[in-house]
Design a protein around this motif. Structure first.
Motif, PDB file in Angstrom:
ATOM      1  N   VAL A 323      28.872  49.636  46.981  1.00  0.00           N
ATOM      2  CA  VAL A 323      30.200  49.608  47.595  1.00  0.00           C
ATOM      3  C   VAL A 323      30.778  48.196  47.634  1.00  0.00           C
ATOM      4  O   VAL A 323      31.977  47.983  47.433  1.00  0.00           O
ATOM      5  CB  VAL A 323      30.134  50.215  49.020  1.00  0.00           C
ATOM      6  N   ASP A 324      29.942  47.205  47.878  1.00  0.00           N
ATOM      7  CA  ASP A 324      30.421  45.830  47.995  1.00  0.00           C
ATOM      8  C   ASP A 324      30.249  45.020  46.703  1.00  0.00           C
ATOM      9  O   ASP A 324      30.502  43.806  46.700  1.00  0.00           O
ATOM     10  CB  ASP A 324      29.689  45.119  49.131  1.00  0.00           C
ATOM     11  N   ALA A 325      29.793  45.671  45.625  1.00  0.00           N
ATOM     12  CA  ALA A 325      29.606  44.957  44.358  1.00  0.00           C
ATOM     13  C   ALA A 325      30.965  44.529  43.782  1.00  0.00           C
ATOM     14  O   ALA A 325      31.987  45.192  43.991  1.00  0.00           O
ATOM     15  CB  ALA A 325      28.874  45.831  43.353  1.00  0.00           C
ATOM     16  N   PRO A 326      31.030  43.403  43.050  1.00  0.00           N
ATOM     17  CA  PRO A 326      32.307  42.941  42.474  1.00  0.00           C
ATOM     18  C   PRO A 326      32.880  43.948  41.489  1.00  0.00           C
ATOM     19  O   PRO A 326      32.145  44.660  40.790  1.00  0.00           O
ATOM     20  CB  PRO A 326      31.920  41.647  41.758  1.00  0.00           C
ATOM     21  N   LEU A 327      34.208  44.003  41.429  1.00  0.00           N
ATOM     22  CA  LEU A 327      34.926  44.836  40.466  1.00  0.00           C
ATOM     23  C   LEU A 327      35.562  43.942  39.404  1.00  0.00           C
ATOM     24  O   LEU A 327      35.876  42.771  39.658  1.00  0.00           O
ATOM     25  CB  LEU A 327      36.005  45.661  41.160  1.00  0.00           C
ATOM     26  N   SER A 328      35.758  44.503  38.225  1.00  0.00           N
ATOM     27  CA  SER A 328      36.435  43.749  37.161  1.00  0.00           C
ATOM     28  C   SER A 328      37.313  44.682  36.348  1.00  0.00           C
ATOM     29  O   SER A 328      37.093  45.902  36.318  1.00  0.00           O
ATOM     30  CB  SER A 328      35.421  43.056  36.247  1.00  0.00           C
ATOM     31  N   LEU A 329      38.284  44.077  35.691  1.00  0.00           N
ATOM     32  CA  LEU A 329      39.133  44.800  34.738  1.00  0.00           C
ATOM     33  C   LEU A 329      38.902  44.199  33.357  1.00  0.00           C
ATOM     34  O   LEU A 329      38.994  42.985  33.182  1.00  0.00           O
ATOM     35  CB  LEU A 329      40.611  44.670  35.110  1.00  0.00           C
ATOM     36  N   GLN A 330      38.585  45.040  32.399  1.00  0.00           N
ATOM     37  CA  GLN A 330      38.461  44.600  31.018  1.00  0.00           C
ATOM     38  C   GLN A 330      39.651  45.147  30.245  1.00  0.00           C
ATOM     39  O   GLN A 330      39.827  46.365  30.129  1.00  0.00           O
ATOM     40  CB  GLN A 330      37.146  45.095  30.406  1.00  0.00           C
TER      41      GLN A 330
END
Length: 494
Positions: A323-330
């Motif tokens: 839940v708290d892991a980083p998100l990214s957009l590729q």
């Protein structure tokens, strides 16, 4: 049957040259107004070249007279009646009529037991020089002076003598001026031929034909045909194609509308087709530039919160500990962007795949969703000096899911923040590449000023005037070392 086959072969033979013709991606027209400005620089250059002419020592004897003429120098040229104009289907004509040249030289005269030395001033009047320059495309696709036809004539020469033996000098003047007129006639055309074929061609070689734009792409400005010369203009058709530096031989076929220049009011016109811009987009795409990874501090905070809210259920189903892991957009463009030029302006359409990823610590990224992004940009073309630049503004933006129509509905809340992210992150990055501009094929020292951009269906035409920041001699000196044009200093008897 035989006649039918012959007719078919005849039609194919007609079609082959037509199919082989390559449309221009870039065109440049120099009008007679531009040539009028170039005339002044040409006239100065010709005067300087002729001033470098040196004449051989002349000796002569007539009865009791013996004379030697040395140190012949051209002190002044008056080429006020000069003209520079186009010769249809040939190139340029530099024409000088009824002009004058002033000279000075040293005399040594022996008459019986009288020995005299001194300076003599002479003038050549009725100087006519007619020089035609033939312009072609060379094997490298570069503009080149192929040959020159030159005719120079001096109608008469006069000499002014100082000293006590005036009558003797007047008698000698016939011999001296006749000899000098002959040698001067013989020196003018070789000097101009050397100036054009060596010096001017060396300057033309500095104009970029195939050169790097940045670390990713280059551009091909090679001429695809000989220049077209009319009584009003010089038209040059360039390939106008960008290429990926890592794959320079990748062929690109030009199917775009060929630019058409109809105007003659300004000094110069530059026309660019959709192919010119599309080849640039294709080359950047081929080089892998249109990719972006947005993570951590690059991710706008409100967008990150919205992504966590949207994909909270998906993350919980995968692993509640993430839940708290980083998100990214590729973000990766999945096909070369396309340019469209209409009378209303230019636009660029881009399609990309956007993947939402979660980044578990110490583990490979996990894809949460994949969506398609369609973006349309307004492209404003401008010129600065001799660099062409493009500024992009996001005009339309849309995203939809690659999985289902239902997920596309769920993505509606992401439209606005993703659009803001594009405007704040992606568009400035694109403009940072394009604002540097790409050089157009002009020599150093010549720039566009007072530009006007006109949009047509399928191409852009930029009309401008020219500004010379350097003289023609400075421009040539920047490309090679110029040596004075001189003749052999041998002794000649007249």
């Amino acid at each position: 049957m035989t006649s039918l086959l012959l007719a078919l072969l005849f039609l194919l033979s007609l079609a082959s040259p037509m199919a082989a013709a390559e449309p221009a991606g870039c065109k440049i027209r120099i009008t007679d107004r531009g040539l009028e400005m170039l005339k002044f620089e040409t006239q100065k250059f010709v005067e300087e070249e002729l001033s470098n002419i040196s004449m051989p020592e002349m000796k002569g004897k007539d009865g009791r007279f013996q004379y030697t003429i040395t140190d012949v120098k051209i002190t002044e040229l008056n080429l006020s009646h000069a003209d520079l104009r186009f010769i249809p289907d040939v190139g340029l004509l530099f024409d000088v009529q009824n002009s004058s040249i002033s000279l000075s030289f040293q005399r040594r005269i022996l008459y019986w037991f009288f020995y005299d030395t001194g300076n003599i001033n002479a003038s050549a009047e009725g100087v006519n020089i007619n020089t035609a320059v033939n312009l072609i495309r060379d094997n490298e696709g570069r503009l080149k002076i192929n040959n020159i036809s030159c005719d120079a004539k001096i109608k008469k020469m006069r000499a002014e003598f100082s000293g006590t033996l005036g009558r003797v000098y007047d008698f000698l003047a016939r011999f001296l001026t006749t000899g000098m007129r002959f040698f001067l006639n013989q020196q003018i055309c070789p000097a101009l031929n050397h100036a054009a074929l060596v010096h001017v061609n060396s300057m033309l070689e500095t104009i970029p034909v195939r050169t790097e734009v940045d670390q990713y792409i280059g551009i091909d400005y090679s001429l695809i045909s000989d220049p077209v010369v009319t009584s009003q203009s010089l038209d040059m058709n360039f390939r106008g194609m960008f290429f990926d530096l890592s794959n320079q031989n990748l062929p690109l076929v030009n199917y775009a509308v060929e630019p058409v220049i109809r105007e003659y009011d300004r000094m110069v016109y530059l026309a660019l087709s959709e192919f010119f811009f599309d080849s640039g987009m294709f080359s950047y795409y081929s080089a892998g530039i249109f990719q972006m990874h947005i993570v951590n501090e690059k991710m706008p905070k409100d967008l990150e919160v919205l992504l966590r809210t949207t994909y909270f259920g998906t993350i919980i189903m995968l692993n509640p500990a993430l839940v708290d892991a980083p998100l990214s957009l590729q973000l990766a463009v999945n096909s070369p962007p396309k340019t469209s030029i209409k009378t209303s302006g230019a636009t660029v359409v881009m399609t990309a795949i956007v993947k939402v990823m979660i980044l578990p610590p110490g583990q490979p990224p996990v894809q949460l969703s994949s969506m398609t992004m369609e973006a349309k940009f307004n492209a404003k073309v401008s010129m600065r000096g001799k660099r062409l630049a493009v500024h992009a503004d996001l005009r339309r933006f849309k995203i939809f899911s690659n999985q289902s129509a239902l997920e596309s509905l769920a993505l509606i809340p992401l439209q606005a923040p993703l659009k803001t992210m594009l405007q704040m992150s992606v568009v400035p990055l694109i403009n940072n590449w394009t604002k540097r501009g790409v050089r157009i094929p002009l020599a150093d020292g010549i720039d566009f000023i007072e530009e006007v951009v006109e949009y047509h269906n399928g191409f852009i035409v930029i009309g401008a005037n020219l500004h010379f920041s350097k003289g023609l001699r400075e421009m040539i000196a920047g490309s090679s070392d110029i040596e004075p044009t001189t003749s052999n200093s041998t002794s000649t008897t007249v």
